[in-house]
Design a protein around this motif. Structure first.
Motif, PDB file in Angstrom:
ATOM      1  N   CYS A 134       8.875  -9.078 -14.724  1.00 27.24           N
ATOM      2  CA  CYS A 134       8.159  -9.835 -13.703  1.00 27.24           C
ATOM      3  C   CYS A 134       9.052 -10.938 -13.145  1.00 27.24           C
ATOM      4  CB  CYS A 134       6.887 -10.453 -14.290  1.00 27.24           C
ATOM      5  SG  CYS A 134       5.599  -9.236 -14.600  1.00 27.24           S
ATOM      6  N   GLU A 135       8.648 -11.461 -12.028  1.00 28.99           N
ATOM      7  CA  GLU A 135       9.358 -12.584 -11.435  1.00 28.99           C
ATOM      8  C   GLU A 135       9.394 -13.733 -12.438  1.00 28.99           C
ATOM      9  OE1 GLU A 135      10.937 -12.473  -8.506  1.00 28.99           O
ATOM     10  OE2 GLU A 135      10.298 -10.412  -8.267  1.00 28.99           O
ATOM     11  N   PRO A 136      10.355 -14.642 -12.316  1.00 27.88           N
ATOM     12  CA  PRO A 136      10.477 -15.742 -13.293  1.00 27.88           C
ATOM     13  C   PRO A 136       9.209 -16.570 -13.479  1.00 27.88           C
ATOM     14  CG  PRO A 136      12.401 -15.650 -11.891  1.00 27.88           C
ATOM     15  CD  PRO A 136      11.422 -14.653 -11.350  1.00 27.88           C
ATOM     16  N   SER A 137       8.391 -16.670 -12.459  1.00 27.95           N
ATOM     17  CA  SER A 137       7.168 -17.473 -12.584  1.00 27.95           C
ATOM     18  C   SER A 137       6.059 -16.737 -13.329  1.00 27.95           C
ATOM     19  CB  SER A 137       6.666 -17.872 -11.190  1.00 27.95           C
ATOM     20  OG  SER A 137       6.331 -16.711 -10.456  1.00 27.95           O
ATOM     21  N   GLN A 138       6.293 -15.468 -13.655  1.00 25.44           N
ATOM     22  CA  GLN A 138       5.295 -14.669 -14.352  1.00 25.44           C
ATOM     23  C   GLN A 138       5.842 -14.243 -15.718  1.00 25.44           C
ATOM     24  OE1 GLN A 138       4.883 -11.527 -11.497  1.00 25.44           O
ATOM     25  NE2 GLN A 138       3.284 -12.589 -10.368  1.00 25.44           N
ATOM     26  N   VAL A 139       4.967 -13.701 -16.541  1.00 25.14           N
ATOM     27  CA  VAL A 139       5.359 -13.264 -17.873  1.00 25.14           C
ATOM     28  C   VAL A 139       5.116 -11.768 -17.995  1.00 25.14           C
ATOM     29  CG1 VAL A 139       4.874 -13.506 -20.340  1.00 25.14           C
ATOM     30  CG2 VAL A 139       4.771 -15.502 -18.847  1.00 25.14           C
ATOM     31  N   GLY A 140       6.026 -11.090 -18.674  1.00 26.86           N
ATOM     32  CA  GLY A 140       5.809  -9.676 -18.966  1.00 26.86           C
ATOM     33  C   GLY A 140       6.537  -8.730 -18.031  1.00 26.86           C
ATOM     34  N   ASN A 141       6.001  -7.536 -17.948  1.00 28.77           N
ATOM     35  CA  ASN A 141       6.583  -6.462 -17.146  1.00 28.77           C
ATOM     36  C   ASN A 141       5.553  -5.987 -16.132  1.00 28.77           C
ATOM     37  OD1 ASN A 141       8.960  -6.352 -18.799  1.00 28.77           O
ATOM     38  ND2 ASN A 141       7.723  -5.328 -20.339  1.00 28.77           N
ATOM     39  N   GLU A 142       6.034  -5.362 -15.078  1.00 29.52           N
ATOM     40  CA  GLU A 142       5.132  -4.807 -14.076  1.00 29.52           C
ATOM     41  C   GLU A 142       5.637  -3.434 -13.645  1.00 29.52           C
ATOM     42  OE1 GLU A 142       5.074  -7.337 -10.625  1.00 29.52           O
ATOM     43  OE2 GLU A 142       7.242  -7.320 -10.427  1.00 29.52           O
ATOM     44  N   GLN A 143       4.706  -2.597 -13.252  1.00 31.17           N
ATOM     45  CA  GLN A 143       5.077  -1.288 -12.729  1.00 31.17           C
ATOM     46  C   GLN A 143       5.739  -1.490 -11.377  1.00 31.17           C
ATOM     47  OE1 GLN A 143       1.926   1.610 -12.730  1.00 31.17           O
ATOM     48  NE2 GLN A 143       2.967   2.890 -11.257  1.00 31.17           N
ATOM     49  N   ALA A 156       4.060   4.226  -4.085  1.00 28.90           N
ATOM     50  CA  ALA A 156       2.603   4.104  -4.148  1.00 28.90           C
ATOM     51  C   ALA A 156       2.098   2.721  -3.739  1.00 28.90           C
ATOM     52  CB  ALA A 156       2.115   4.412  -5.566  1.00 28.90           C
ATOM     53  N   ASP A 157       2.957   1.725  -3.816  1.00 30.45           N
ATOM     54  CA  ASP A 157       2.573   0.344  -3.517  1.00 30.45           C
ATOM     55  C   ASP A 157       2.866   0.051  -2.046  1.00 30.45           C
ATOM     56  OD1 ASP A 157       2.439  -2.448  -3.236  1.00 30.45           O
ATOM     57  OD2 ASP A 157       3.154  -2.798  -5.276  1.00 30.45           O
ATOM     58  N   ASP A 158       1.814   0.041  -1.221  1.00 28.06           N
ATOM     59  CA  ASP A 158       1.972  -0.162   0.220  1.00 28.06           C
ATOM     60  C   ASP A 158       2.660  -1.487   0.553  1.00 28.06           C
ATOM     61  OD1 ASP A 158       0.715   2.265   0.745  1.00 28.06           O
ATOM     62  OD2 ASP A 158      -1.241   1.351   1.089  1.00 28.06           O
ATOM     63  N   ALA A 159       2.250  -2.560  -0.110  1.00 28.67           N
ATOM     64  CA  ALA A 159       2.813  -3.880   0.185  1.00 28.67           C
ATOM     65  C   ALA A 159       4.301  -3.932  -0.159  1.00 28.67           C
ATOM     66  CB  ALA A 159       2.048  -4.966  -0.560  1.00 28.67           C
ATOM     67  N   LEU A 160       4.675  -3.386  -1.301  1.00 28.90           N
ATOM     68  CA  LEU A 160       6.075  -3.369  -1.702  1.00 28.90           C
ATOM     69  C   LEU A 160       6.900  -2.550  -0.718  1.00 28.90           C
ATOM     70  CD1 LEU A 160       8.429  -3.896  -3.620  1.00 28.90           C
ATOM     71  CD2 LEU A 160       7.585  -2.017  -5.050  1.00 28.90           C
ATOM     72  N   CYS A 161       6.416  -1.383  -0.354  1.00 29.95           N
ATOM     73  CA  CYS A 161       7.146  -0.529   0.583  1.00 29.95           C
ATOM     74  C   CYS A 161       7.286  -1.211   1.947  1.00 29.95           C
ATOM     75  CB  CYS A 161       6.455   0.832   0.713  1.00 29.95           C
ATOM     76  SG  CYS A 161       7.481   2.039   1.564  1.00 29.95           S
ATOM     77  N   ARG A 212       7.393  -4.459   2.524  1.00 28.70           N
ATOM     78  CA  ARG A 212       8.410  -5.514   2.394  1.00 28.70           C
ATOM     79  C   ARG A 212       9.815  -4.919   2.414  1.00 28.70           C
ATOM     80  NH1 ARG A 212       4.637  -7.498  -1.409  1.00 28.70           N
ATOM     81  NH2 ARG A 212       5.899  -6.755  -3.141  1.00 28.70           N
ATOM     82  N   LEU A 213       9.996  -3.788   1.736  1.00 32.76           N
ATOM     83  CA  LEU A 213      11.305  -3.126   1.738  1.00 32.76           C
ATOM     84  C   LEU A 213      11.665  -2.630   3.135  1.00 32.76           C
ATOM     85  CD1 LEU A 213      10.934  -1.079  -1.557  1.00 32.76           C
ATOM     86  CD2 LEU A 213      12.493  -3.013  -1.198  1.00 32.76           C
ATOM     87  N   MET A 214      10.697  -2.061   3.833  1.00 32.95           N
ATOM     88  CA  MET A 214      10.920  -1.569   5.196  1.00 32.95           C
ATOM     89  C   MET A 214      11.408  -2.701   6.092  1.00 32.95           C
ATOM     90  SD  MET A 214       8.167  -0.096   7.932  1.00 32.95           S
ATOM     91  CE  MET A 214       7.476  -1.742   8.149  1.00 32.95           C
ATOM     92  N   LEU A 215      10.767  -3.856   6.006  1.00 34.13           N
ATOM     93  CA  LEU A 215      11.165  -5.004   6.823  1.00 34.13           C
ATOM     94  C   LEU A 215      12.532  -5.544   6.403  1.00 34.13           C
ATOM     95  CD1 LEU A 215       7.793  -6.947   7.118  1.00 34.13           C
ATOM     96  CD2 LEU A 215       8.876  -5.480   8.837  1.00 34.13           C
ATOM     97  N   LYS A 216      12.739  -5.679   5.109  1.00 34.67           N
ATOM     98  CA  LYS A 216      13.996  -6.241   4.596  1.00 34.67           C
ATOM     99  C   LYS A 216      15.201  -5.407   5.015  1.00 34.67           C
ATOM    100  CE  LYS A 216      16.302  -7.648   0.338  1.00 34.67           C
ATOM    101  NZ  LYS A 216      16.120  -7.834  -1.120  1.00 34.67           N
ATOM    102  N   TYR A 217      15.078  -4.080   4.925  1.00 38.17           N
ATOM    103  CA  TYR A 217      16.200  -3.195   5.216  1.00 38.17           C
ATOM    104  C   TYR A 217      16.141  -2.597   6.621  1.00 38.17           C
ATOM    105  CZ  TYR A 217      17.261  -3.745   0.325  1.00 38.17           C
ATOM    106  OH  TYR A 217      17.584  -4.279  -0.899  1.00 38.17           O
ATOM    107  N   ILE A 273      11.246   5.975   3.864  1.00 42.71           N
ATOM    108  CA  ILE A 273      11.795   4.616   3.827  1.00 42.71           C
ATOM    109  C   ILE A 273      12.694   4.437   2.613  1.00 42.71           C
ATOM    110  CG2 ILE A 273      11.185   2.179   3.461  1.00 42.71           C
ATOM    111  CD1 ILE A 273       8.567   2.836   5.109  1.00 42.71           C
ATOM    112  N   CYS A 274      12.199   4.796   1.446  1.00 46.07           N
ATOM    113  CA  CYS A 274      12.965   4.603   0.210  1.00 46.07           C
ATOM    114  C   CYS A 274      14.242   5.432   0.194  1.00 46.07           C
ATOM    115  CB  CYS A 274      12.104   4.917  -1.008  1.00 46.07           C
ATOM    116  SG  CYS A 274      10.787   3.715  -1.284  1.00 46.07           S
ATOM    117  N   LEU A 275      14.162   6.677   0.612  1.00 46.46           N
ATOM    118  CA  LEU A 275      15.353   7.525   0.637  1.00 46.46           C
ATOM    119  C   LEU A 275      16.380   7.012   1.641  1.00 46.46           C
ATOM    120  CD1 LEU A 275      13.732  11.065   0.325  1.00 46.46           C
ATOM    121  CD2 LEU A 275      15.125   9.877  -1.396  1.00 46.46           C
ATOM    122  N   ALA A 276      15.921   6.482   2.771  1.00 46.47           N
ATOM    123  CA  ALA A 276      16.835   5.922   3.770  1.00 46.47           C
ATOM    124  C   ALA A 276      17.536   4.677   3.217  1.00 46.47           C
ATOM    125  CB  ALA A 276      16.085   5.599   5.056  1.00 46.47           C
ATOM    126  N   ILE A 277      16.808   3.855   2.496  1.00 45.23           N
ATOM    127  CA  ILE A 277      17.410   2.674   1.876  1.00 45.23           C
ATOM    128  C   ILE A 277      18.472   3.107   0.872  1.00 45.23           C
ATOM    129  CG2 ILE A 277      16.993   0.713   0.331  1.00 45.23           C
ATOM    130  CD1 ILE A 277      14.193   0.494   1.717  1.00 45.23           C
TER     131      ILE A 277
END
Length: 106
Positions: free
Chosen positions: A33-42, A47-52, A54-59, A97-101
């Motif tokens: 997880c990000e430093p402000s959080q504890v543990g692990n995340e999938q 499958a995660d629309d928001a993550l995808c 953000r990646l689409m915009l970033k790249y 998107i992911c394959l293009a990145i």
């Protein structure tokens, strides 16, 4: 590009994003997880629309729906796009998107 499994795609994107991979299951990639959080995340941009998104915009990899073959196209190399060598096509916009990145980072 050799056909990557969904798990391999998620793993490669996590590596590109410099995420610390804490575990890989049979179907899932887990990252610290990000430093402000504890543990692990999938971590699953397929499958995660928001993550995808953000990646689409970033790249800068917006998918375009092709009218000819009903696939989503992402341009990863504008200099090779006219010949088709700089374009990834897939029936899933997330996967395109992911394959293009991934391809842009090779």
């Amino acid at each position: 590009m050799n056909e990557l499994t969904d798990l391999e795609i998620c793993q490669r994107i996590a590596e590109i994003e410099n995420r610390v991979i804490s575990g890989i299951g049979s179907l899932n990639v887990f990252v610290k997880c990000e430093p402000s959080q504890v543990g692990n995340e999938q971590y699953d941009p397929l499958a995660d629309d928001a993550l995808c998104f953000r990646l689409m915009l970033k790249y800068d990899m917006p998918p375009m729906k092709s009218e000819t073959n009903n696939l989503y196209d992402c341009v990863f190399d504008i200099n090779k796009a006219i010949s088709g060598a700089g374009i990834i096509s897939n029936e899933s916009p997330h996967k395109a998107i992911c394959l293009a990145i991934i391809k842009s980072k090779e």
